[in-house]
Each structure stands twice: as structure tokens, then as C-alpha cells.
Design an enzyme around this catalytic site. Structure first.
Site, mmCIF file in Angstrom:
data_model
loop_
_atom_site.group_PDB
_atom_site.id
_atom_site.type_symbol
_atom_site.label_atom_id
_atom_site.label_comp_id
_atom_site.label_asym_id
_atom_site.label_seq_id
_atom_site.Cartn_x
_atom_site.Cartn_y
_atom_site.Cartn_z
ATOM 1 N N GLY A 153 61.827 -94.429 -36.315
ATOM 2 C CA GLY A 153 63.148 -95.020 -36.621
ATOM 3 C C GLY A 153 62.843 -96.226 -36.776
ATOM 4 O O GLY A 153 61.738 -96.847 -35.939
ATOM 5 N N CYS B 89 54.609 -93.120 -35.331
ATOM 6 C CA CYS B 89 55.302 -94.139 -35.536
ATOM 7 C C CYS B 89 56.175 -94.574 -34.105
ATOM 8 O O CYS B 89 55.549 -94.595 -32.667
ATOM 9 C CB CYS B 89 56.290 -94.315 -36.867
ATOM 10 S SG CYS B 89 55.738 -95.952 -37.323
ATOM 11 N N TYR B 90 57.311 -94.587 -34.460
ATOM 12 C CA TYR B 90 57.949 -94.482 -33.235
ATOM 13 C C TYR B 90 57.984 -93.489 -32.189
ATOM 14 O O TYR B 90 57.707 -93.460 -30.986
ATOM 15 C CB TYR B 90 59.649 -94.986 -33.474
ATOM 16 C CG TYR B 90 60.655 -95.007 -31.929
ATOM 17 C CD1 TYR B 90 60.643 -95.881 -31.300
ATOM 18 C CD2 TYR B 90 60.901 -94.316 -31.644
ATOM 19 C CE1 TYR B 90 62.084 -96.688 -30.775
ATOM 20 C CE2 TYR B 90 62.040 -94.341 -30.828
ATOM 21 C CZ TYR B 90 62.309 -95.084 -30.414
ATOM 22 O OH TYR B 90 63.399 -95.555 -29.253
ATOM 23 N N HIS C 190 52.143 -92.747 -41.236
ATOM 24 C CA HIS C 190 52.852 -91.308 -41.718
ATOM 25 C C HIS C 190 52.325 -90.681 -42.724
ATOM 26 O O HIS C 190 52.080 -90.800 -43.192
ATOM 27 C CB HIS C 190 54.211 -92.231 -42.187
ATOM 28 C CG HIS C 190 55.263 -92.970 -41.603
ATOM 29 N ND1 HIS C 190 56.551 -93.149 -41.258
ATOM 30 C CD2 HIS C 190 55.169 -94.548 -41.055
ATOM 31 C CE1 HIS C 190 56.622 -93.954 -39.728
ATOM 32 N NE2 HIS C 190 56.287 -94.699 -40.383
ATOM 33 N N GLU D 70 53.706 -88.101 -43.497
ATOM 34 C CA GLU D 70 55.012 -87.386 -44.658
ATOM 35 C C GLU D 70 54.626 -88.172 -46.124
ATOM 36 O O GLU D 70 55.028 -87.173 -46.737
ATOM 37 C CB GLU D 70 56.381 -87.318 -43.593
ATOM 38 C CG GLU D 70 56.192 -88.785 -43.414
ATOM 39 C CD GLU D 70 55.977 -89.027 -42.265
ATOM 40 O OE1 GLU D 70 55.312 -89.035 -41.893
ATOM 41 O OE2 GLU D 70 56.940 -90.286 -42.131
ATOM 42 N N ASP E 212 73.179 -78.535 -58.763
ATOM 43 C CA ASP E 212 73.409 -78.676 -57.148
ATOM 44 C C ASP E 212 75.002 -77.725 -56.994
ATOM 45 O O ASP E 212 75.165 -76.923 -56.298
ATOM 46 C CB ASP E 212 73.744 -80.167 -57.168
ATOM 47 C CG ASP E 212 72.159 -80.526 -56.634
ATOM 48 O OD1 ASP E 212 71.627 -79.851 -57.687
ATOM 49 O OD2 ASP E 212 72.755 -81.683 -57.797
ATOM 50 N N LYS F 98 65.204 -81.928 -54.572
ATOM 51 C CA LYS F 98 66.194 -81.120 -55.312
ATOM 52 C C LYS F 98 64.725 -79.964 -56.191
ATOM 53 O O LYS F 98 66.207 -78.822 -56.497
ATOM 54 C CB LYS F 98 65.756 -82.938 -57.140
ATOM 55 C CG LYS F 98 66.457 -81.924 -57.947
ATOM 56 C CD LYS F 98 67.806 -81.938 -58.173
ATOM 57 C CE LYS F 98 68.506 -81.881 -60.047
ATOM 58 N NZ LYS F 98 69.548 -82.553 -59.725
#
Ligand code: XMP
Length: 512
Positions: free
Chosen positions: A54, A81-82, A168, A170, A226, A368
Site C-alpha cells: 500500500g 511490502c507494506y 512483490h 505477484e 464483457d 479479461k
């Protein structure tokens, strides 16, 4: 409820990417605001908790904090991280501002093969983004990896099942990041990995039913992936309470209206209203050349037509939209989290406010490719699921001059040939988008013995993963030759075809 990993959101732009990485491993993940109460967390019965990154600093007085009781649940917690710094601070360690902030790539040296790094090499390139660092780890923890700038780039307390990563895992640039996440899910949280998109349907259906109750919902159907998937999903949840509205703005591609109606009739049992408003749109666009003016007129007229259709229906409370996670851009708080500035980009700009409707956006956590997977699970046909994106203003921004029925006819025919040849050659699926553009130029040609003076069609075909950047596609010579020859021979009003070799940036995908 499937096995769930709870991601507490402290406002990182990557929070949903964490959730997505988990879902990719067939484990359900749910993102909730950082200050979610213990009772809600307990009800969810998560297998593990991830504290996201964050923008805040744990050193500031008003830094966002979770309930401290998450550390007494006996389940694994991973801080990223945070999140790592929070664990450090809340469990008795010390965090300080770094002398040198760490942004971008760095080399991670793994000292002890901690559980998070099981089976991984001793050094990895990882991606960082932080200005604070943990300088003293809480009792019970040990450092398991470091970078040049962070002595404690990864920490663990195996006994209490607490883990922290300064980098990170991710993001794509973190080498073996997925493996680190997998170790957390399977070795540490003991997840089974038996969740799939089919289970998402059940959860989403339940959520839609709770949110909507017995109220009515309208959905602006464009026929794209979508909105079609959103319609199919909402239809499954509340059936007759949903009415989908398809506006034919006269700027659609060849046979598009008929195809959308067929899709609906064949695959989505609910109600569909079709507003044939082509004349109205083309009337308002008469003589307009400026792209921004065109967009504004098209957007405003869409709202007028949509509004009129809704009024015919009577009381409606919700507007459903196929908003995806990438449409959600930074600007207003998400889930009550003041640290995360996230704004929903309304596909039909301004509509909910004007009509005083509540928004229903069941796809807003998904990316997507996940929506495509969901569409498949909902039984939508491949040609709908794999369809290229098509802009809201339609062919209006592909006729680079004032829009006339004649230009639209030429463009539609050329575009249909281009797309047909891409399907036949197997290229359609390899491209992000492909379409024709009607150029405001005429050129001289010769057909048989006759001189011609007609329009120029430009072919645009790009590869991309998110439309933020794009490259022009290297279509084979033979294919380009065939497309050009077919367009010039079959489309009356076109005598020259050119190919666009511009990337984005500095160009854009569309021409207007
Ligand atoms: P550009 O031209 O900005 O396009 O590189 C990026 C992607 O967005 C689509 N696009 C739009 N979609 N309304 C939409 O719904 C619009 O006004 C609009 N303008 C561009 C474009 O087709 C590409 O996929």
C-alpha cells in the site's frame, strides 16, 4: 464456501493481481478492506491471510491497520511490502525509513531455504517498490533472504506461520514469484487447489441475489465479451428481473445487430430490448469531423436513447455493467479504504448518476482472460468469448471524416473481408484487435481500362496484452495481398489499401 485465501487490501495497485495469481492456482481468493472486522474474517474461515502492499507508511500516525486479532487465529499470514512492515511493527520489530529507497529490480539472495523459497534457486531477480524497511525483526522471526538494500527482504516465523516479503512476488518481473505464492498456498496454507471458475459462478450468483433482492436491473449490452458475460451471469442469478438493452447506433459492423440478437436468443434466456437509433445518431453526427465532438455526441445520444428505453420499463434500481479490473483506475476509495484511490471507469459514462441507479458490476475483480474463462463456463460460444474489443463510439471513430451512410457501407464491407480472411488464416486469435479505417483521402486507380478516383482503406492489426501498449502485427505478405485484392475487387468505392505500421505509443490503436 471453497477454501479461501483472504487478501486484506491496504491500497496497493497490485492487490487484485495478488488475488488473480491465487485464482490462477485454483484457489479462491477474496479481497476485503484492510479494516475488515474479525467476525467477518472468521465467517470467511480463510486458509490463510495476505496483507497487501500500500501507499501508506507504517511510520505515520494514521497508517491503516488491520485488527491485531488476525495474528491469533492460528492461520498463516503473509505480509507483502507494506504488509511485511506492518507485521514488523505490530509484532514488536522496528521499521525505519530507508536511506536509499528501493524501486524496480534487485537481486535477492536466499540465505536459508525458508518455506517460501522451497525448491527455488539461491538468487532471484525480484521487483521492489518501497521507501521504508524493517530493520529489527520481531521475536520468533528469522531473516531468510536479503537484497543489497534490505537486510530483511524475506522473513519467517515457522512456528506461528507468519511470513513476510519486502518484494512483490505477484508482479511479472519478479522471477519465480508464482512459485513463491504457490509455496505459500500449498506448503504453508495446505490448500487443495480444487477451485475453478465454475465455483466463481456460484459465489457471484449468490452475491448478485443478495445485492439485488427483488429489485430490477438493466444492462447495456454491446455484444462484446464483457457485457455478454455480465448479462449471462446476472441472468443466471436473477433471471426475469434483468432486462438487457442493445442500442443500435448505426455505427455497428456488418450484421452486428443480428448477431447480438442471435447470441441472446441462443444463449441468454432473459429479456432483450433492441433500440434501433441509427437515424438519430447519424442525424446528430451530420457534418461533424472533430473526433472529440463525435465521441461526445455519440456518448450523449447513447444516454438519451438508453434513458428512453428504461423509462418505458418503469421502476428500475440497478444498472449492470461489465466493468473489469483493468477498467478500475486510481481515484476514489475502494471498499472504504481511504489509502486506495480507485475509480470505476463507467462504460456508459454518466448514466448511473443521471438516472439515479445503483451500479451492479459482478466482473470488477476479474481480468479479461478470467472473464473469457467465465464466459466459457457460462456456455457462451467461442466466437463471442474471443471477440476483439470494439470501441463504444464504434465505426464513428474509424471514419476519419464526417460520417455518411456511404462511407459506413464501404468501411463495413472492407472490414468484414479483413476479419473473414483473418479467421480463415488462423490469425484472428493471435491479434488483440484488427479492423479497417476509412481514410479521408481519395486516390487514383485503374480498373480494366477505366480510371478510378476512390477511397483509401487502411488495415490496422495489433498485438497487445492490455491495450496500454501495442505493436503492429507482422501479417504475412500473402495474406495482406489477398485482403487487399479482395477489398479492391469486392468493395465498390475503395481502390487502394494501406497497412498501418505504427506501434502504441507513440500512436494509439484507434485512429481517432
Ligand atoms: P487507443 O486508441 O486509445 O485504444 O489505443 C485502446 C483500446 O480502447 C479502445 N477504445 C475505446 N473503447 N470507448 C471504448 O469502449 C472508447 O471511446 C474507446 N476508444 C478506444 C480501443 O478499441 C482499444 O481496444
Amino acid at each position: 464456501m471453497p477454501q479461501t485465501i483472504l487478501v486484506l487490501d491496504f491500497g496497493s495497485q497490485y492487490t487484485q493481481v495478488i488475488a488473480r495469481r491465487i485464482r490462477e492456482q485454483n484457489v479462491y481468493s477474496k479481497v476485503l478492506p484492510y479494516n475488515t472486522s474479525l467476525s467477518v474474517i472468521k465467517k470467511l474461515n480463510p486458509q490463510g491471510i495476505i496483507l497487501s502492499g500500500g501507499p501508506a507508511s507504517v511510520l505515520s500516525k494514521d497508517s491503516p491497520l488491520p485488527t491485531q486479532k488476525i495474528f491469533s487465529l492460528g492461520i498463516p499470514v503473509l505480509g507483502i511490502c507494506y504488509g511485511l512492515q506492518l507485521m514488523g511493527k505490530l509484532l514488536g520489530g522496528e521499521v525505519k525509513k530507508c536511506d536509499r529507497r528501493e524501486y524496480g529490480r534487485s537481486e535477492l539472495s536466499i540465505q536459508k531455504g525458508g518455506k517460501l523459497f522451497k525448491g527455488l534457486p539461491k538468487t532471484l531477480t525480484v521487483w521492489n517498490s518501497h521507501g521504508d524497511a524493517i530493520v529489527r525483526i520481531p521475536k520468533g522471526f528469522q531473516g531468510i533472504a536479503q537484497t543489497e538494500n534490505s537486510q530483511f527482504s524475506a522473513i519467517e516465523d515457522v512456528k506461528r506461520k507468519f511470513y513476510g516479503l519486502q518484494f512483490h512476488p505477484e508482479v511479472e518481473h519478479s522471477e519465480q514469484g508464482v512459485e513463491v505464492i504457490k509455496n505459500f498456498l500449498f506448503s504453508i496454507c495446505k490448500c487443495d487447489g480444487d477451485w475453478d471458475m465454475g465455483d466463481f459462478i456460484e459465489i457471484a450468483v449468490e452475491k448478485i441475489r443478495q445485492q439485488v433482492g427483488s429489485k430490477r436491473v438493466i444492462l447495456g449490452l454491446s455484444g462484446g465479451v464483457d457485457s455478454s458475460v455480465a448479462a449471462a451471469l446476472i441472468d443466471r442469478a436473477i433471471g426475469k428481473q434483468l432486462t438487457s438493452i442493445f442500442v443500435d447506433n448505426g455505427l455497428l459492423r456488418q450484421n452486428e445487430r443480428e448477431e447480438v440478437i442471435k447470441l441472446f436468443n441462443d444463449h441468454i434466456p432473459g429479456k432483450l430490448r433492441v433500440a434501433k437509433a441509427g437515424k438519430l445518431f447519424l442525424g446528430k453526427l451530420k457534418g461533424i469531423i472533430d473526433p472529440e465532438k463525435k465521441r461526445k455526441i455519440i456518448g450523449k445520444t447513447f444516454i438519451e436513447v438508453f434513458d428512453k428505453e428504461v423509462k418505458k420499463l418503469g421502476n428500475v434500481d440497478f444498472l449492470a455493467q461489465g466493468t473489469l479490473y483493468p477498467d478500475v483506475i486510481e481515484s476514489v476509495p475502494i471498499g472504504g479504504n481511504p489509502a486506495a484511490l480507485i475509480k470505476s471507469h463507467h462504460n456508459v459514462g454518466g448514466l448511473p448518476e443521471k438516472m439515479k441507479l445503483k451500479l451492479l458490476e459482478p466482473l470488477r475483480e476479474l481480468f479479461k482472460d478470467e472473464v473469457r474463462l467465465l464466459g466459457k463456463k457460462l456456455g457462451l460460444p467461442d466466437h463471442v468469448i474471443n471477440r476483439h474489443p470494439f470501441p463504444g463510439p464504434g465505426l464513428g471513430v474509424r471514419v476519419l471524416r464526417d460520417i455518411t451512410p456511404k462511407c459506413l457501407t464501404v468501411l463495413r464491407q472492407a472490414d468484414a473481408i479483413f476479419i473473414d480472411e483473418l479467421h480463415r488464416s488462423g490469425w484472428y486469435g493471435k491479434l488483440w484487435q484488427a479492423f479497417c479505417v476509412f481514410l479521408p483521402v481519395r486516390s487514383v486507380g485503374v480498373m480494366g481500362d477505366e480510371r478510378t478516383y476512390e477511397n483509401v482503406i487502411c488495415l490496422r492489426a495489433v498485438t497487445s496484452s492490455d491495450a496500454m501498449t501495442a505493436d503492429w502485427a507482422k501479417l504475412p505478405d500473402g495474406l495482406l495481398r489477398k485482403i487487399s485484392s479482395r477489398i479492391i475487387n469486392e468493395v465498390q468505392g475503395a481502390n487502394r489499401v494501406v497497412y498501418d505500421v505504427s506501434s502504441k505509443p507513440p500512436s494509439t490503436i484507434e485512429w481517432e
